[in-house]
Design an enzyme around this catalytic site. Structure first.
Site, PDB file in Angstrom:
ATOM      1  N   ASN A 136      17.494  23.394  20.468  1.00 10.10           N
ATOM      2  CA  ASN A 136      16.929  22.175  21.038  1.00 10.10           C
ATOM      3  C   ASN A 136      16.189  21.404  19.950  1.00 10.10           C
ATOM      4  O   ASN A 136      15.031  21.654  19.673  1.00 10.10           O
ATOM      5  CB  ASN A 136      15.992  22.553  22.201  1.00 10.10           C
ATOM      6  CG  ASN A 136      15.362  21.331  22.847  1.00 10.10           C
ATOM      7  OD1 ASN A 136      15.523  20.217  22.368  1.00 10.10           O
ATOM      8  ND2 ASN A 136      14.637  21.557  23.934  1.00 10.10           N
ATOM      9  N   CYS A 139      13.810  17.485  22.110  1.00  9.96           N
ATOM     10  CA  CYS A 139      12.710  17.195  23.019  1.00  9.96           C
ATOM     11  C   CYS A 139      11.834  16.091  22.447  1.00  9.96           C
ATOM     12  O   CYS A 139      11.263  16.230  21.376  1.00  9.96           O
ATOM     13  CB  CYS A 139      11.895  18.459  23.257  1.00  9.96           C
ATOM     14  SG  CYS A 139      10.845  18.334  24.689  1.00  9.96           S
ATOM     15  N   CYS A 349      29.867 -16.585  49.133  1.00 10.61           N
ATOM     16  CA  CYS A 349      28.462 -16.408  48.718  1.00 10.61           C
ATOM     17  C   CYS A 349      28.130 -17.275  47.504  1.00 10.61           C
ATOM     18  O   CYS A 349      26.985 -17.575  47.237  1.00 10.61           O
ATOM     19  CB  CYS A 349      28.171 -14.946  48.411  1.00 10.61           C
ATOM     20  SG  CYS A 349      29.033 -14.343  46.948  1.00 10.61           S
ATOM     21  N   CYS A 356      28.700 -18.447  36.676  1.00  5.54           N
ATOM     22  CA  CYS A 356      29.467 -19.152  35.640  1.00  5.54           C
ATOM     23  C   CYS A 356      28.702 -20.376  35.132  1.00  5.54           C
ATOM     24  O   CYS A 356      28.709 -20.674  33.949  1.00  5.54           O
ATOM     25  CB  CYS A 356      30.850 -19.556  36.155  1.00  5.54           C
ATOM     26  SG  CYS A 356      31.905 -20.195  34.830  1.00  5.54           S
ATOM     27  N   CYS A 429      32.040 -13.530  36.430  1.00  2.87           N
ATOM     28  CA  CYS A 429      32.177 -13.834  37.859  1.00  2.87           C
ATOM     29  C   CYS A 429      32.715 -12.629  38.622  1.00  2.87           C
ATOM     30  O   CYS A 429      32.248 -12.312  39.718  1.00  2.87           O
ATOM     31  CB  CYS A 429      33.069 -15.054  38.067  1.00  2.87           C
ATOM     32  SG  CYS A 429      34.679 -14.892  37.270  1.00  2.87           S
TER      33      CYS A 429
HETATM   34  C1  LIG Z   1      12.343  17.609  33.667  1.00  2.93           C
HETATM   35  C2  LIG Z   1      13.273  17.798  32.517  1.00  2.93           C
HETATM   36  C3  LIG Z   1      13.051  18.820  31.615  1.00  2.93           C
HETATM   37  C4  LIG Z   1      13.907  18.999  30.555  1.00  2.93           C
HETATM   38  N1  LIG Z   1      13.695  20.029  29.717  1.00  2.93           N
HETATM   39  C5  LIG Z   1      14.561  20.269  28.699  1.00  2.93           C
HETATM   40  C6  LIG Z   1      14.422  21.377  27.863  1.00  2.93           C
HETATM   41  O1  LIG Z   1      13.516  22.185  28.027  1.00  2.93           O
HETATM   42  N2  LIG Z   1      15.295  21.549  26.878  1.00  2.93           N
HETATM   43  C7  LIG Z   1      16.332  20.704  26.638  1.00  2.93           C
HETATM   44  O2  LIG Z   1      17.140  20.924  25.723  1.00  2.93           O
HETATM   45  N3  LIG Z   1      16.505  19.630  27.429  1.00  2.93           N
HETATM   46  C8  LIG Z   1      15.648  19.405  28.452  1.00  2.93           C
HETATM   47  N4  LIG Z   1      15.857  18.323  29.292  1.00  2.93           N
HETATM   48  C9  LIG Z   1      16.990  17.403  29.015  1.00  2.93           C
HETATM   49  C10 LIG Z   1      18.259  17.751  29.811  1.00  2.93           C
HETATM   50  O3  LIG Z   1      18.761  19.012  29.427  1.00  2.93           O
HETATM   51  C11 LIG Z   1      19.370  16.735  29.572  1.00  2.93           C
HETATM   52  O4  LIG Z   1      19.703  16.701  28.200  1.00  2.93           O
HETATM   53  C12 LIG Z   1      18.981  15.357  29.991  1.00  2.93           C
HETATM   54  O5  LIG Z   1      18.231  15.391  31.182  1.00  2.93           O
HETATM   55  C13 LIG Z   1      20.197  14.415  30.186  1.00  2.93           C
HETATM   56  O6  LIG Z   1      21.055  14.841  31.215  1.00  2.93           O
HETATM   57  P1  LIG Z   1      21.043  14.234  32.706  1.00  2.93           P
HETATM   58  O7  LIG Z   1      21.207  12.770  32.584  1.00  2.93           O
HETATM   59  O8  LIG Z   1      22.163  14.949  33.420  1.00  2.93           O
HETATM   60  O9  LIG Z   1      19.716  14.577  33.310  1.00  2.93           O
HETATM   61  C14 LIG Z   1      15.005  18.147  30.368  1.00  2.93           C
HETATM   62  C15 LIG Z   1      15.227  17.124  31.284  1.00  2.93           C
HETATM   63  C16 LIG Z   1      14.385  16.951  32.358  1.00  2.93           C
HETATM   64  C17 LIG Z   1      14.647  15.846  33.359  1.00  2.93           C
HETATM   65  S1  SF4 Z   2      34.756 -15.311  44.856  1.00  2.39           S
HETATM   66 FE1  SF4 Z   2      32.675 -16.080  44.483  1.00  2.39          FE
HETATM   67  S2  SF4 Z   2      32.086 -17.004  46.442  1.00  2.39           S
HETATM   68 FE2  SF4 Z   2      33.838 -15.704  46.867  1.00  2.39          FE
HETATM   69  S3  SF4 Z   2      32.942 -13.748  47.455  1.00  2.39           S
HETATM   70 FE3  SF4 Z   2      33.327 -13.612  45.254  1.00  2.39          FE
HETATM   71  S4  SF4 Z   2      31.413 -14.257  44.279  1.00  2.39           S
HETATM   72 FE4  SF4 Z   2      31.303 -14.878  46.454  1.00  2.39          FE
HETATM   73  S1  SF4 Z   3      35.520 -15.364  33.576  1.00  2.00           S
HETATM   74 FE1  SF4 Z   3      34.478 -16.268  35.327  1.00  2.00          FE
HETATM   75  S2  SF4 Z   3      32.362 -16.555  34.625  1.00  2.00           S
HETATM   76 FE2  SF4 Z   3      33.581 -16.194  32.795  1.00  2.00          FE
HETATM   77  S3  SF4 Z   3      34.132 -18.253  32.102  1.00  2.00           S
HETATM   78 FE3  SF4 Z   3      35.808 -17.582  33.430  1.00  2.00          FE
HETATM   79  S4  SF4 Z   3      35.295 -18.348  35.451  1.00  2.00           S
HETATM   80 FE4  SF4 Z   3      33.422 -18.465  34.200  1.00  2.00          FE
END
Ligand SMILES: Cc1cc2nc3c(=O)[nH]c(=O)nc-3n(C[C@H](O)[C@H](O)[C@H](O)COP(=O)(O)O)c2cc1C
Ligand code: SF4
Ligand code: SF4
Ligand code: SF4
Lengths: 474, 451
Positions: A136, A139, A349, A356, A429
């Protein structure tokens, strides 16, 4: 002839596992009892909550970002590595391995940056029966102040040094877990590879402050009025993780078997990481949110998708998308798409219209009922006209015909029109339209052969100044 | 300034009324409101806003709920509709804003605009804050408004925001007109209506209660003010013109509703017949059920397809157990001293579509209370009719106005609400009053008339 039934069995850096789904080192892998329940639920492996020198945690520890009614789009934590004694963790690892020999247990390690200390912990973890080691180096809080965690991961030389110490001793595969809190993730990855690491895992959490309480001006998670930089994870970080995975895997000096981590919650997320070259995936936040049971659909869904696509093993599709990510300068500048609004689906909508006008190229118009196309009317002019309309409550008795306008059919004047000639095909869009498939992006045949920036420049079609600008963008 | 009396306390309904007329739209909790607000797409030039007669910027006030800016949300509502709280409860949203929500076209429930508006307004009232507007700089001009219903209230608010004095005259002891006395208590309580109006006094709107306006007083007001606004609503409920109508036990829907709302009526006789099938008739029928009637019959000359009540009101009445008699007409009310029965005769359509009594089809319903709800007359006899002041043009009893400015054929007179549209909703009266307020200010500006 039918293709053989797909299997989720994988071999990752020499470690054979029943499926590519591992629990990341985090609270869900805090103790033996949890890991065994996770294995019962179907998880193939677990990276144990990081083992190391004794620490003390604070309360509170977590905070999150909600978005549009969804809880925990992003999770942040300021907790440290395991707060249980090393002996207890190792005893439980041994117990789990004895009872679940087919499941994989990886010991995640973080100790002082001393050769003997690393040698000692490697020996003890392997003696306990760990199938592999994860270092690790990621962290982002608490441990870095003591010269551990991301303090190591951010300096390629330290990363290389410690990895090589571990490699001197280790008999099982060594996985180096990378921190994303660095400007170029390839640097520590290359260092780990130079030092002989068997595999990498990425990403650990991203430095974050999730928010400030607007009543007391104190940040979250609140520890007696103060907070600290925490680690961000969960659905919000997936795009960042995918990008880093791709960067590492397309760099020959860095590429190794890679365990993908970051925002994975479904089989779809897992498939995307594998398509960018990951050998397996690790999950933390999704399990903290919904529990071990999410593994059922992760396996089921991935198998069904593999069968549909004709893949029999994970290796069949691993890395397939890597060649499709390239540098901007290799993109075809002559490819042209435009937005098409499907009138039968449009609900009127007009989000595409505002998007755009204010966020793109002013080429969607509200002129379907005008005698001739009118591209001069601005949103403000449209609103000013409506504000003058007098509406009344339709009362059956007083208004012959009775019924109000039917709300089931979108009136023509509310359906926007795309001026295809000026549409630049930016997608905005279609991205904002709330109705699935209502705006599709269609290719226009402009008769031009593919040509990318490189080709255009070497053909002398680009003036000197423009080259500079475009290159920095790329 | 009015004393900030708590109308809710002062005018809280009798406990038996409160218990029987519980809120039909229970308030949203704050988390539910946020989730619902986030569901709104934030349409451009939103159809819900276009459908609202007062053009409340619906997506704007909803997004402010989503962001937690509740004060701003209420300000957005009040800016367009000074009776935003009443309207959130009294409006037939299914045929207005919610009826035109784009979600209908996406097989989804429309956004609950009415309940979100109620949420924003409830939290504004709970905050105890004053109206988020200041009176305009005094112009020295003044307008007399006749009738203290929604049209006059909205007109007066617009005038005050433009620095024009506004004095409202009403024959009743309390302001609000039908908003206070005529909306089913389970939609809008009398106390809530009064509380909302109380805030208007902060803008400097003045009230003259128990002041019926006759031709003489009107002439006097005309000579002392720069303009007159007529927000006089409609007259009494029509008579049936049958024998027995004078008996005790014959009443009309408006008196019944006003009676129970102000606590004078707390129970109902056992058997009730409501004659008519409009929204007011339905309110009276449901009120009778709630007040304890055992049988409530609605009596209508035509079929269900012709009733003028909204279909959701009809459904509501059916759910409450109201019974419907179609194609019948009361031909006599019987009883000695008080009502004992109602004689009904069937009606048959003729080839030209009109209805004729079917001879020999008479039948009798035992009834204790007959409630008439067959439309209201007008109340225009005191208006200038040529002698001295220019005539105010009428059409089928309604005052004819220019829809944009509210101006009548007599330029000094403006009008709005039921007396001009024949009887619509509170929100229509508010919209009329608002347009007239702006119209009066513009006319005074252009004319430089001075009393
Ligand atoms: C509360 C918490 C504690 C963590 N502790 C560790 C740890 O002790 N060691 C480690 O390598 N990663 C730790 N992590 C990181 C996770 O292993 C992981 O890399 C990270 O959360 C991204 O994955 P996820 O998006 O699925 O959560 C921790 C994450 C969280 C949320
Ligand atoms: S095409 Fe434009 S007006 Fe029609 S539902 Fe999609 S975002 Fe709304
Ligand atoms: S893709 Fe949609 S938002 Fe982008 S320029 Fe064309 S009409 Fe406008
Ligand atoms: S139409 Fe519906 S979704 Fe659109 S702004 Fe109005 S309430 Fe929101």
């Amino acid at each position: 002839m039918s293709t053989p039934k797909p299997t989720l069995e994988t071999t990752f850096a020499g470690i054979k596992c029943m499926n590519p789904f591992w629990l990341a080192s985090a609270p869900p892998t805090n103790c033996g009892e949890q890991v065994m329940r996770a294995f019962d639920a179907g998880w193939g492996g677990a990276v144990w909550k990081t083992i190391g020198a004794p620490i003390t945690n604070v309360s509170s520890r977590y905070s999150s970002i909600d978005w549009d009614g969804h809880r925990m789009m992003g999770l942040n934590n300021i907790e440290l590595i395991s707060d249980r004694p090393t002996e207890v963790n190792l005893r439980e690892i041994a117990e789990v391995k004895r009872r679940y020999p087919k499941n994989i247990v990886i010991a995640s390690l973080m100790v002082e940056s001393k050769r003997e200390t690393w040698h000692e912990i490697v020996q003890r973890a392997e003696d306990a029966g760990a199938d592999g080691l994860e270092l690790n180096f990621g962290c982002p809080h608490g441990m870095s102040e003591r010269g551990m965690g991301s303090a190591v991961g951010q300096v390629p030389e330290y990363c290389e040094q410690i990895t090589s110490w571990v490699k001197e001793k280790a008999r099982t595969p060594v996985i180096v877990k990378l921190t994303p809190n660095i400007s170029d993730i390839r640097m520590p990855a290359r260092a780990a590879k130079r030092a002989g690491a068997d595999a990498l895992s990425a990403i650990n959490t991203i430095n974050s402050i999730t928010g400030i309480n607007l009543d007391n001006f104190q940040p979250n998670p609140n520890v007696d009025g103060k907070s600290s930089h925490g680690g961000y994870c969960g659905p919000a970080v997936k795009p960042i993780a995918l990008n880093m995975v791709q960067q590492v895997q397309s760099d020959p000096a860095a590429a190794l078997p890679l365990s993908g981590i970051g925002g994975i919650g479904t089989w779809r997320d897992a498939a995307e990481f594998i398509l960018l070259g990951c050998g397996n995936v690790q999950v933390c936040t999704a399990v903290m949110h919904y529990g071990y049971r999410i593994i059922e659909d992760m396996q089921d869904g991935l198998l069904a998708w593999m069968a549909e696509k004709g893949f029999t093993t994970i290796d069949d599709f691993r890395g397939l998308s890597l060649p499709n990510v390239t540098d901007w300068k290799y993109l075809n500048l002559n490819y042209k798409i435009v937005a098409r609004i499907h009138e039968d689906l449009c609900i009127g909508c007009q989000l595409c219209y505002t998007a755009c006008w204010d966020g793109a190229h002013q080429c969607i118009h509200l002129d379907r009922t005008a005698p001739a196309p009118d591209t001069t009317r601005t949103p403000a002019m449209v609103e000013a006209t409506s504000a003058q309309r007098i509406s009344t409550t339709p009362i059956p008795k007083l208004d012959s015909g009775g019924a109000a306008h039917s709300s089931a059919i979108t009136p023509l004047e509310r359906i926007p029109r795309v001026d295809e000639e000026h549409c630049v095909g930016c997608n905005l869009c279609a991205l904002v339209c709330p109705v699935e498939n209502c705006i599709t992006m269609e290719q226009i045949n402009n008769g031009l052969p593919p040509q990318n920036w490189d080709e255009r420049t070497s053909a002398g079609l680009v003036p000197e100044g423009a080259r500079e600008v475009m290159n920095t963008n790329g | 300034m009015s004393q900030r009396a708590s109308y809710r306390q002062q005018f809280s309904p009798a406990p038996e009324i409160a218990a029987k007329f519980g809120d039909i739209h229970p308030p949203l909790g704050s988390q539910a409101a946020t989730v619902e607000a986030n569901r709104c797409l934030y349409c451009f030039d939103a159809p819900c806003t276009a459908a609202c007669p007062t053009h409340i910027d619906v997506p704007r006030f909803i997004k402010k709920i989503a962001s937690g800016n509740l004060a701003g949300s209420a300000r957005t509502i009040l800016d367009a509709n000074i009776l935003g709280a009443s309207c959130s409860r009294a409006c037939p949203v299914n045929v207005l804003c919610e009826g035109s929500c784009v979600m209908h076209r996406y097989n989804k429930q429309p956004i609950q605009i009415g309940r979100l508006q109620q949420f924003a307004m409830d939290s504004f009232h709970a905050s105890g804050n004053p109206l988020p507007f200041e009176p305009g700089e005094e112009t020295g001009r003044s307008v007399a408004l006749i009738g203290a219903g929604p049209a006059s209230l909205a007109c007066a608010a617009e005038l005050r925001r433009r620095g024009i004095r506004a004095t409202i005259h009403d024959a009743r002891p309390l302001p609000g007109g039908l908003n206070t006395y005529g909306i089913a208590e389970y939609k809008l309580t009398l106390a809530d209506s009064l509380h909302e109006i109380d805030l208007l006094a902060q803008l400097g709107v003045e009230f003259r209660f128990e002041t019926p306006v006759d031709a003489a007083l009107l002439a006097q007001l005309e000579s002392t003010h720069d303009a007159i606004f007529l927000g006089i609503g409609l007259g009494g409920i029509h008579q049936l013109g049958v024998a027995g109508e004078q008996l005790a036990g014959v009443t009309n829907a408006l008196d019944l509703i006003a009676g129970y709302k102000s606590g004078l009526i707390t129970t109902s006789p056992a058997r009730v017949a409501v004659v008519g099938a409009g929204n007011t008739a339905i309110d009276a029928a449901i009120a009778s059920v709630r007040l304890g009637a055992v049988e409530v019959h609605m009596i209508y000359r035509r079929g269900a397809e012709h009733m003028s009540a909204f279909s959701f009101e009809y459904e509501h009445a059916k759910q409450e157990g109201v019974n419907f008699f179609w194609h019948v007409q009361p031909t006599a009310i019987r009883g000695t001293g008080s009502v004992e029965s109602l004689q009904l005769t069937r009606l048959a359509p003729t080839t030209d579509g009109s209805l004729i009594l079917e001879p020999g089809s008479e039948f009798t319903l035992p009834i204790d209370l007959v409630v008439l709800a067959i439309g209201q007359g007008t109340h225009t006899t005191f208006l200038p009719n040529g002698s001295g002041s220019a005539t105010i043009q009428l059409e089928r009893g309604r005052i004819v106005i220019d829809r944009v400015s509210g101006q009548t054929s007599n330029p000094k007179y403006f009008a709005g609400g039921d007396c001009t549209n024949g009887g619509r909703e509170v929100v229509d009266a508010v919209a009329d009053g608002k347009r007239a307020g702006i119209g009066i200010a513009a006319w005074l500006e252009g004319n430089h008339v001075h009393a």
